[in-house]
Design a protein around this motif. Sequence first.
Motif, PDB file in Angstrom:
ATOM      1  N   TYR A  41       0.760  -1.112   0.096  1.00 22.50           N
ATOM      2  CA  TYR A  41      -0.327  -0.156   0.047  1.00 22.50           C
ATOM      3  C   TYR A  41       0.720   0.795   0.496  1.00 22.50           C
ATOM      4  O   TYR A  41       2.012   1.207   1.360  1.00 22.50           O
ATOM      5  CB  TYR A  41      -1.222   0.209   0.947  1.00 22.50           C
ATOM      6  CG  TYR A  41      -2.257  -1.502   1.054  1.00 22.50           C
ATOM      7  CD1 TYR A  41      -3.516  -0.855   0.674  1.00 22.50           C
ATOM      8  CD2 TYR A  41      -1.683  -2.230   1.805  1.00 22.50           C
ATOM      9  CE1 TYR A  41      -4.274  -1.415   0.863  1.00 22.50           C
ATOM     10  CE2 TYR A  41      -2.827  -3.342   2.054  1.00 22.50           C
ATOM     11  CZ  TYR A  41      -3.478  -3.076   1.064  1.00 22.50           C
ATOM     12  OH  TYR A  41      -5.543  -4.017   1.268  1.00 22.50           O
ATOM     13  N   VAL A  42       0.592   2.444  -0.731  1.00 19.85           N
ATOM     14  CA  VAL A  42       1.048   3.439  -1.689  1.00 19.85           C
ATOM     15  C   VAL A  42       0.481   4.526   0.053  1.00 19.85           C
ATOM     16  O   VAL A  42      -1.097   4.583  -0.646  1.00 19.85           O
ATOM     17  CB  VAL A  42       1.101   3.632  -2.331  1.00 19.85           C
ATOM     18  CG1 VAL A  42       2.342   5.360  -2.672  1.00 19.85           C
ATOM     19  CG2 VAL A  42       2.158   2.972  -3.412  1.00 19.85           C
ATOM     20  N   GLU A  43       1.046   5.522   0.570  1.00 17.44           N
ATOM     21  CA  GLU A  43       0.548   6.289   1.573  1.00 17.44           C
ATOM     22  C   GLU A  43      -0.029   7.003   0.391  1.00 17.44           C
ATOM     23  O   GLU A  43       0.853   7.687  -0.322  1.00 17.44           O
ATOM     24  CB  GLU A  43       1.680   6.955   2.494  1.00 17.44           C
ATOM     25  CG  GLU A  43       1.273   8.103   3.334  1.00 17.44           C
ATOM     26  CD  GLU A  43       1.586   8.539   4.080  1.00 17.44           C
ATOM     27  OE1 GLU A  43       1.624   8.822   4.936  1.00 17.44           O
ATOM     28  OE2 GLU A  43       2.706   8.225   3.983  1.00 17.44           O
ATOM     29  N   PHE A 106      -3.423   7.004   5.684  1.00 16.41           N
ATOM     30  CA  PHE A 106      -4.137   6.708   3.833  1.00 16.41           C
ATOM     31  C   PHE A 106      -3.560   6.225   3.201  1.00 16.41           C
ATOM     32  O   PHE A 106      -1.963   6.548   3.232  1.00 16.41           O
ATOM     33  CB  PHE A 106      -4.960   8.219   3.947  1.00 16.41           C
ATOM     34  CG  PHE A 106      -6.359   9.276   4.783  1.00 16.41           C
ATOM     35  CD1 PHE A 106      -7.311   8.613   4.901  1.00 16.41           C
ATOM     36  CD2 PHE A 106      -5.101   9.628   5.800  1.00 16.41           C
ATOM     37  CE1 PHE A 106      -7.708   9.056   5.705  1.00 16.41           C
ATOM     38  CE2 PHE A 106      -6.217  10.622   7.079  1.00 16.41           C
ATOM     39  CZ  PHE A 106      -8.145  10.295   6.692  1.00 16.41           C
ATOM     40  N   THR A 107      -4.137   5.384   2.398  1.00 15.83           N
ATOM     41  CA  THR A 107      -3.437   4.601   0.904  1.00 15.83           C
ATOM     42  C   THR A 107      -3.730   4.376   0.049  1.00 15.83           C
ATOM     43  O   THR A 107      -5.417   4.709   0.040  1.00 15.83           O
ATOM     44  CB  THR A 107      -2.762   3.426   1.777  1.00 15.83           C
ATOM     45  OG1 THR A 107      -4.082   2.050   1.861  1.00 15.83           O
ATOM     46  CG2 THR A 107      -2.625   2.744   3.194  1.00 15.83           C
ATOM     47  N   TYR A 108      -3.498   4.412  -1.009  1.00 14.52           N
ATOM     48  CA  TYR A 108      -4.048   4.278  -2.156  1.00 14.52           C
ATOM     49  C   TYR A 108      -4.110   2.389  -2.498  1.00 14.52           C
ATOM     50  O   TYR A 108      -3.882   2.157  -1.759  1.00 14.52           O
ATOM     51  CB  TYR A 108      -3.099   4.806  -3.821  1.00 14.52           C
ATOM     52  CG  TYR A 108      -3.329   6.259  -3.446  1.00 14.52           C
ATOM     53  CD1 TYR A 108      -4.504   6.743  -3.702  1.00 14.52           C
ATOM     54  CD2 TYR A 108      -1.913   6.824  -3.884  1.00 14.52           C
ATOM     55  CE1 TYR A 108      -4.001   8.321  -3.731  1.00 14.52           C
ATOM     56  CE2 TYR A 108      -1.253   8.013  -2.968  1.00 14.52           C
ATOM     57  CZ  TYR A 108      -2.488   8.702  -3.563  1.00 14.52           C
ATOM     58  OH  TYR A 108      -2.264  10.208  -3.595  1.00 14.52           O
ATOM     59  N   PRO A 109      -5.145   2.063  -3.448  1.00 13.45           N
ATOM     60  CA  PRO A 109      -5.285   0.546  -3.340  1.00 13.45           C
ATOM     61  C   PRO A 109      -3.792   0.344  -3.581  1.00 13.45           C
ATOM     62  O   PRO A 109      -3.184   1.237  -4.669  1.00 13.45           O
ATOM     63  CB  PRO A 109      -6.665   0.803  -4.346  1.00 13.45           C
ATOM     64  CG  PRO A 109      -6.590   1.748  -4.745  1.00 13.45           C
ATOM     65  CD  PRO A 109      -5.891   3.074  -4.253  1.00 13.45           C
ATOM     66  N   PRO A 110      -3.477  -1.819  -3.423  1.00 14.94           N
ATOM     67  CA  PRO A 110      -2.386  -1.757  -3.916  1.00 14.94           C
ATOM     68  C   PRO A 110      -2.138  -1.749  -5.713  1.00 14.94           C
ATOM     69  O   PRO A 110      -2.941  -2.017  -6.477  1.00 14.94           O
ATOM     70  CB  PRO A 110      -1.806  -2.729  -2.823  1.00 14.94           C
ATOM     71  CG  PRO A 110      -3.451  -3.451  -2.592  1.00 14.94           C
ATOM     72  CD  PRO A 110      -4.148  -1.753  -2.276  1.00 14.94           C
ATOM     73  N   ALA A 111      -0.406  -1.433  -6.284  1.00 13.26           N
ATOM     74  CA  ALA A 111      -0.709  -1.561  -7.462  1.00 13.26           C
ATOM     75  C   ALA A 111      -1.545  -2.880  -7.994  1.00 13.26           C
ATOM     76  O   ALA A 111      -1.411  -3.978  -7.247  1.00 13.26           O
ATOM     77  CB  ALA A 111       0.395  -1.290  -7.669  1.00 13.26           C
ATOM     78  N   GLY A 112      -2.259  -3.567  -8.796  1.00 17.28           N
ATOM     79  CA  GLY A 112      -2.628  -4.500  -9.360  1.00 17.28           C
ATOM     80  C   GLY A 112      -3.933  -5.313  -8.739  1.00 17.28           C
ATOM     81  O   GLY A 112      -4.259  -6.235  -8.584  1.00 17.28           O
TER      82      GLY A 112
END
Length: 190
Positions: A41-43, A106-112
Amino acid sequence: MQEKKAETANKNAKKANLLDHGSIKHILDESVTEIVKSRGYVEDVRMSNIRLLLGTIIIVIALVAQFYKKFPENRDFLIGCIVLYIVFNGVLQLVIYTKEKNAILFTYPPAGSVTSTGLVVSSKLPRFSDLYTLTIASADPKSISAGKPVELTKSVTQWFTKDGVLVEGLFWKDVETLINDYATEPKKKK
């Protein structure tokens, strides 16, 4: 050779003052952030950027009010600055109260990933309590791909030694189990 490994482990060990609940919460929150980021997960720092922007605007208003002109001739301007200062502080507090709440990440959805929402990770460690509550929820709870929030409540005494060192293996296991529980929760239907 083993002495060097022991020294390295001692230097990297996360130690908290067990009498300071703020210190304990800070170390646990940092560890949760590391664990979630290690899972891909990317912040998402947009909320932090909004808070920084509002804070900068508030500081500029205060500086202009302080140094623009002397008091008697700029009375109306000064009153306007005071009103703007109060309004922007109110907006900042509203953003913190409604959007952030107890969120530590807070995160973005994981790649893929098939989900279109990231996570909101929040924690609580009430004063005079040893119960740490960690909650993982969807960043967009109204989304069709949002899962149900999952929660973990445990005593911090299970993760710290008597010297205040965090037993990271146990804590990582509990947090990863919580992340897995969130990921495997059945999605809500519309």
